[in-house]
Enzyme design. Structure first.
Site, PDB file in Angstrom:
ATOM      1  N   SER A 208       0.794  -1.226   0.000  1.00 19.25           N
ATOM      2  CA  SER A 208       0.000   0.000   0.000  1.00 19.25           C
ATOM      3  C   SER A 208       0.825   1.275   0.000  1.00 19.25           C
ATOM      4  O   SER A 208       0.358   2.317  -0.458  1.00 19.25           O
ATOM      5  CB  SER A 208      -0.940   0.016   1.208  1.00 19.25           C
ATOM      6  OG  SER A 208      -0.211  -0.023   2.421  1.00 19.25           O
ATOM      7  N   HIS A 236      -5.333  -4.348  -1.159  1.00 19.16           N
ATOM      8  CA  HIS A 236      -5.144  -3.368  -2.235  1.00 19.16           C
ATOM      9  C   HIS A 236      -5.090  -4.039  -3.602  1.00 19.16           C
ATOM     10  O   HIS A 236      -4.484  -3.505  -4.536  1.00 19.16           O
ATOM     11  CB  HIS A 236      -3.891  -2.537  -1.971  1.00 19.16           C
ATOM     12  CG  HIS A 236      -4.027  -1.640  -0.778  1.00 19.16           C
ATOM     13  ND1 HIS A 236      -4.611  -0.395  -0.848  1.00 19.16           N
ATOM     14  CD2 HIS A 236      -3.679  -1.820   0.521  1.00 19.16           C
ATOM     15  CE1 HIS A 236      -4.603   0.161   0.354  1.00 19.16           C
ATOM     16  NE2 HIS A 236      -4.039  -0.684   1.191  1.00 19.16           N
ATOM     17  N   LYS A 267     -12.448  -1.236   1.179  1.00 22.91           N
ATOM     18  CA  LYS A 267     -11.774  -0.476   0.124  1.00 22.91           C
ATOM     19  C   LYS A 267     -12.581  -0.605  -1.165  1.00 22.91           C
ATOM     20  O   LYS A 267     -13.586   0.078  -1.325  1.00 22.91           O
ATOM     21  CB  LYS A 267     -10.318  -0.943  -0.009  1.00 22.91           C
ATOM     22  CG  LYS A 267      -9.485  -0.588   1.230  1.00 22.91           C
ATOM     23  CD  LYS A 267      -8.052  -0.993   1.106  1.00 22.91           C
ATOM     24  CE  LYS A 267      -7.200  -0.463   2.252  1.00 22.91           C
ATOM     25  NZ  LYS A 267      -7.613  -0.875   3.589  1.00 22.91           N
TER      26      LYS A 267
END
Length: 421
Positions: A208, A236, A267
């Site tokens: 990240s 991610h 996310k």
């Protein structure tokens, strides 16, 4: 006499009273904390919290002014945080199932929607089973302690997320830390770890802070050679990497070789909260019996479950949203490089603008906000000393015009602050 002394203690009277001692200890603590806070300010690494007074999205309003700010620092990769169908699914779940369960899963905190979401996660990742957590931080806190003992070994990339580091600290396994994406170092440590019963290689799928992707093909080849298992935290990568958005293991063609995937619902998959582990069914069953963050945390609230479930539906129906990001990411990276900036990582929507100096990163981020661009400077301890950067994150809902405006602002600020010639 003793009764009088007791009364004085209870009233807080006398030089040796508990209240006086407590006040002195509190004052000492306050002085130490204020000194530490001043050191943080002096180092230029103070982290302020900007207050958003609107929905998450490519354009946000900040409290106290700042309307129409371009947002380039959220993990809202697919723009689903404010997608109308995702919001509607959350509202429907709220109305049907309530605000929350007021309980943990094994007592009376499991609803049908929790089981449905776990089944969708399992299908999405092509695994055997899945288990929900309040966050992926909790999932990482629960996996290593449950799975590994002092007879085992865990091998962790040195730049793994803090939640992996903390999760590994909780377990009794023999711990190895290999150099970042260095396969020679990993192999040497796997050779040394042959004396242990089980070997688990743990890595972020996409890192990240640097925007680079773990070399999973090579990691899986080494794991096969040395009879090890592979674990990835794919927070991610889930939802947008790979042909169908399944993550870094799909992107690199090793879905059948990665044993355990931990990821987040907070996310790309709706942006609310929640995390999960997916993998072999016996492991998931054991986590339900022994994983402390699972056993001692309330169930995910129904609105969170509803929006994540709808996000997965959208992704499994079509990969169009996930595929829209590649061109926008390339546009930003190529234009920033042409302007003279160094962008870390490769082909990932996390685009760290490397600056080195913590103060420079902080003042440039403030200058960018004055130009209507919301970005954040990252410095120690979030990243290593001397590696400060402004992390830009591209979203599928950014327009080309948004990206060009961001690059123009960076160029102006970079020249003003001496980051560009």
């Amino acid at each position: 006499m003793w009764r009088g002394a007791a009364r004085r203690v209870l009233r807080g009277g006398g030089g040796g009273s508990p209240r006086a001692v407590s006040a002195a200890a509190a004052a000492q603590l306050r002085r130490r904390l204020e000194s530490e806070l001043e050191d943080i300010r002096g180092a230029g690494t103070w982290k302020s919290e900007r207050v958003i007074a609107s929905r998450q999205g490519p354009h946000v309003h900040l409290a106290g002014g700042g309307a129409g700010i371009l947002n380039f620092c959220a993990n809202n990769y697919l723009g689903l945080s404010s997608h109308p169908e995702v919001i509607r699914a959350a509202v429907e779940a709220l109305e049907k199932f309530g605000t929350g369960l007021s309980s943990v899963r094994f007592i009376c905190g499991t609803q049908s929607i929790h089981k449905d979401l776990e089944e969708k996660i399992t299908r999405f990742h092509h695994r055997e089973d899945a288990i929900l957590y309040a966050s992926c931080f909790d999932a990482n806190a629960g996996i290593f302690e449950t799975l590994l003992t002092s007879e085992d070994a865990v091998l962790s990339d040195e730049l793994n997320h803090a939640s992996i580091v903390d999760g590994i600290r909780l377990c009794k396994a023999n711990k190895y830390r290999y150099k970042h994406v260095d396969m020679q170092d990993l192999e040497a440590k796997l050779q040394d770890a042959q004396k242990y019963r089980l070997r688990l290689v743990a890595t972020d799928g996409a890192f990240s802070m640097d925007g680079d992707i773990a070399p999973l093909r090579e990691i899986c080849q080494l794991a096969q050679k040395y009879d090890a298992l592979v674990f990835i935290d794919d927070c991610h990568g889930t939802g947008f990497l790979g042909p169908n958005g399944r993550g870094t293991d799909e992107l690199l063609g090793v879905m059948d070789k990665v044993t355990i995937v931990n990821s987040t619902l907070g996310k790309a998959l709706g942006g609310a909260a929640g995390g999960y582990t997916t993998g072999p069914k016996p492991l998931i069953d054991l986590l339900r019996q022994r994983s402390r963050p699972y056993l001692f945390s309330n169930s995910l609230p129904p609105p969170v479950v509803g929006c994540a479930s709808k996000a997965l539906d959208l992704l499994m129906e079509s990969n169009a949203i996930a595929q829209s990001m590649a061109a926008k990411t390339q546009r930003f990276r190529s234009k920033m490089t042409a302007a003279g900036f160094t962008i870390s990582g490769k082909d990932h929507p996390i685009c760290p603008v490397m600056l080195g100096d913590a103060r420079l990163a902080a003042v440039m981020a403030e200058d960018m906000l004055k130009r209507g661009i919301y970005v954040i400077g990252f410095s120690y301890p979030v990243v290593p000393k001397g590696r400060a950067r402004i992390r830009v994150q591209i979203s599928a809902v950014h327009s080309n015009e948004d990206i060009d405006r961001c690059v123009e602002a960076f160029t102006e600020v970079g020249r003003k602050r001496g980051a560009l010639p």
